[in-house]
Design a protein around this motif. Sequence first.
Motif, mmCIF file in Angstrom:
data_model
loop_
_atom_site.group_PDB
_atom_site.id
_atom_site.type_symbol
_atom_site.label_atom_id
_atom_site.label_comp_id
_atom_site.label_asym_id
_atom_site.label_seq_id
_atom_site.Cartn_x
_atom_site.Cartn_y
_atom_site.Cartn_z
ATOM 1 N N ALA A 88 1.563 16.980 1.963
ATOM 2 C CA ALA A 88 1.853 18.404 1.283
ATOM 3 C C ALA A 88 3.125 19.020 1.878
ATOM 4 N N LEU A 89 3.217 18.711 3.130
ATOM 5 C CA LEU A 89 4.798 19.115 3.671
ATOM 6 C C LEU A 89 5.922 18.432 3.188
ATOM 7 N N ALA A 90 5.677 17.176 2.699
ATOM 8 C CA ALA A 90 6.681 16.404 1.996
ATOM 9 C C ALA A 90 6.853 16.885 0.626
ATOM 10 N N CYS A 91 6.222 17.957 -0.049
ATOM 11 C CA CYS A 91 6.011 18.375 -1.265
ATOM 12 C C CYS A 91 5.434 17.021 -1.916
ATOM 13 N N GLY A 92 4.623 16.349 -1.623
ATOM 14 C CA GLY A 92 3.764 15.465 -2.161
ATOM 15 C C GLY A 92 2.548 15.756 -2.824
ATOM 16 N N GLU A 93 1.741 15.178 -3.418
ATOM 17 C CA GLU A 93 0.476 15.544 -3.898
ATOM 18 C C GLU A 93 -0.723 14.746 -3.132
ATOM 19 N N PRO A 94 -1.397 15.701 -2.210
ATOM 20 C CA PRO A 94 -2.542 14.961 -1.834
ATOM 21 C C PRO A 94 -3.829 15.130 -2.526
ATOM 22 N N ASP A 95 -5.005 14.710 -1.812
ATOM 23 C CA ASP A 95 -6.144 14.525 -2.729
ATOM 24 C C ASP A 95 -6.723 15.811 -2.948
ATOM 25 N N ARG A 96 -6.296 16.916 -1.921
ATOM 26 C CA ARG A 96 -6.722 18.068 -2.295
ATOM 27 C C ARG A 96 -5.735 18.913 -1.617
ATOM 28 N N VAL A 97 -5.865 20.339 -1.789
ATOM 29 C CA VAL A 97 -4.837 21.303 -1.007
ATOM 30 C C VAL A 97 -5.314 21.411 0.524
ATOM 31 N N PRO A 98 -4.483 20.999 1.540
ATOM 32 C CA PRO A 98 -4.899 21.074 2.829
ATOM 33 C C PRO A 98 -4.936 22.467 3.244
ATOM 34 N N VAL A 99 -5.716 22.937 4.411
ATOM 35 C CA VAL A 99 -6.042 23.767 5.095
ATOM 36 C C VAL A 99 -5.643 23.858 6.446
ATOM 37 N N PHE A 100 -4.897 24.795 7.116
ATOM 38 C CA PHE A 100 -4.864 24.720 8.376
ATOM 39 C C PHE A 100 -4.739 26.354 8.741
ATOM 40 N N GLU A 101 -4.918 26.550 10.118
ATOM 41 C CA GLU A 101 -5.181 27.973 10.625
ATOM 42 C C GLU A 101 -3.864 27.890 11.768
ATOM 43 N N GLN A 102 -3.626 29.171 12.011
ATOM 44 C CA GLN A 102 -2.765 29.394 13.335
ATOM 45 C C GLN A 102 -3.366 29.812 14.680
ATOM 46 N N LEU A 103 -4.183 30.550 14.486
ATOM 47 C CA LEU A 103 -5.200 31.151 15.575
ATOM 48 C C LEU A 103 -6.571 31.505 15.046
ATOM 49 N N TYR A 104 -7.499 31.672 16.308
ATOM 50 C CA TYR A 104 -8.676 31.811 15.954
ATOM 51 C C TYR A 104 -9.305 32.741 16.703
ATOM 52 N N HIS A 105 -10.290 33.591 16.127
ATOM 53 C CA HIS A 105 -10.978 34.828 16.708
ATOM 54 C C HIS A 105 -11.846 34.129 18.045
ATOM 55 N N GLN A 106 -12.156 35.078 18.995
ATOM 56 C CA GLN A 106 -12.962 34.592 20.306
ATOM 57 C C GLN A 106 -14.352 34.225 19.504
#
Length: 305
Positions: free
Chosen positions: A10-28
Amino acid sequence: MDGRERFLIALACGEPDRVPVFEQLYHQALYEHCLGRAPQWYDNLGAVGLAARLRIDATVAVYDGYPAFVPAGTHSRWQSEWGVTYELQACGWPTGYPVDSFPFDEARIRDWTPPELDAARRFRTIAEAAELAHSEGLALVAGLRGPLALVVWHFLGMQDVMIGLTEQPTVIERAVQHYLTFHEPAAEALAEAGADAVFLTEDLGSNTGPLLSVDMYRRFFLGALNAVVGRLRACAVPVILHSDGDVRAFLPDLLQSGISALHPIERRAHMSLSELKRRYGGRLALCGNVDTKEVLSRGTPEQVR
């Protein structure tokens, strides 16, 4: 495909099998709910473990001394290696709020020495987190500050910098040089530690437009951004540029710097996902455009869905 492959495609503007999900920070509370423990200080390995438990595709790790993150062993107030005093606020973990900056004094800034890189110490947990993330099929995204973000928020302070841009430009130029002295080699060290991508924070906008003119940014900060992004591109590490607010005016310059993705495309700042897709699709991966200020934080479960 696993999360790491999906994310990098996805970062390379390709098409993966689904939209990837990532997160920056998480609540305690999320750590407590999912892992049965709430860390007192940010823990890269814990963040990877939580991301794996949540079955998302990538997570962020920070190096030792990353500005604004609460150092292990401290509690509510501390001073960073860049001379900034932070206080931890109830809603801010794992970062603090800057309450006092490095003195805006030409002689002191001229004679000041940036922190030692000391890669073996600073980036050890990045390497450990990358190894664990890869074993879980996740991408490891390393945090790094951009030149404006560092100089404004984590060194000299917003008010003094904005005045200094016109009244004491040589001080700003020296501060940016201090930024480069640390961050150019730090970028390469993150690549060597195994980071799959770098999350470069560089807040340029408010909800209504740029925080400073494009010409000012070009004169004082763009060269440093180009140098750090260029160092990462030479290491084959893509850069996710993070900036809240309306940053449309800066996008032509940011694209020329070589960034791979833009985050978070803030909906409340009139950043349109469809507009950016039409203008930059195929050249820039687009991350976010989810309303975290109202829908995710105050909405009903149905609105969130």
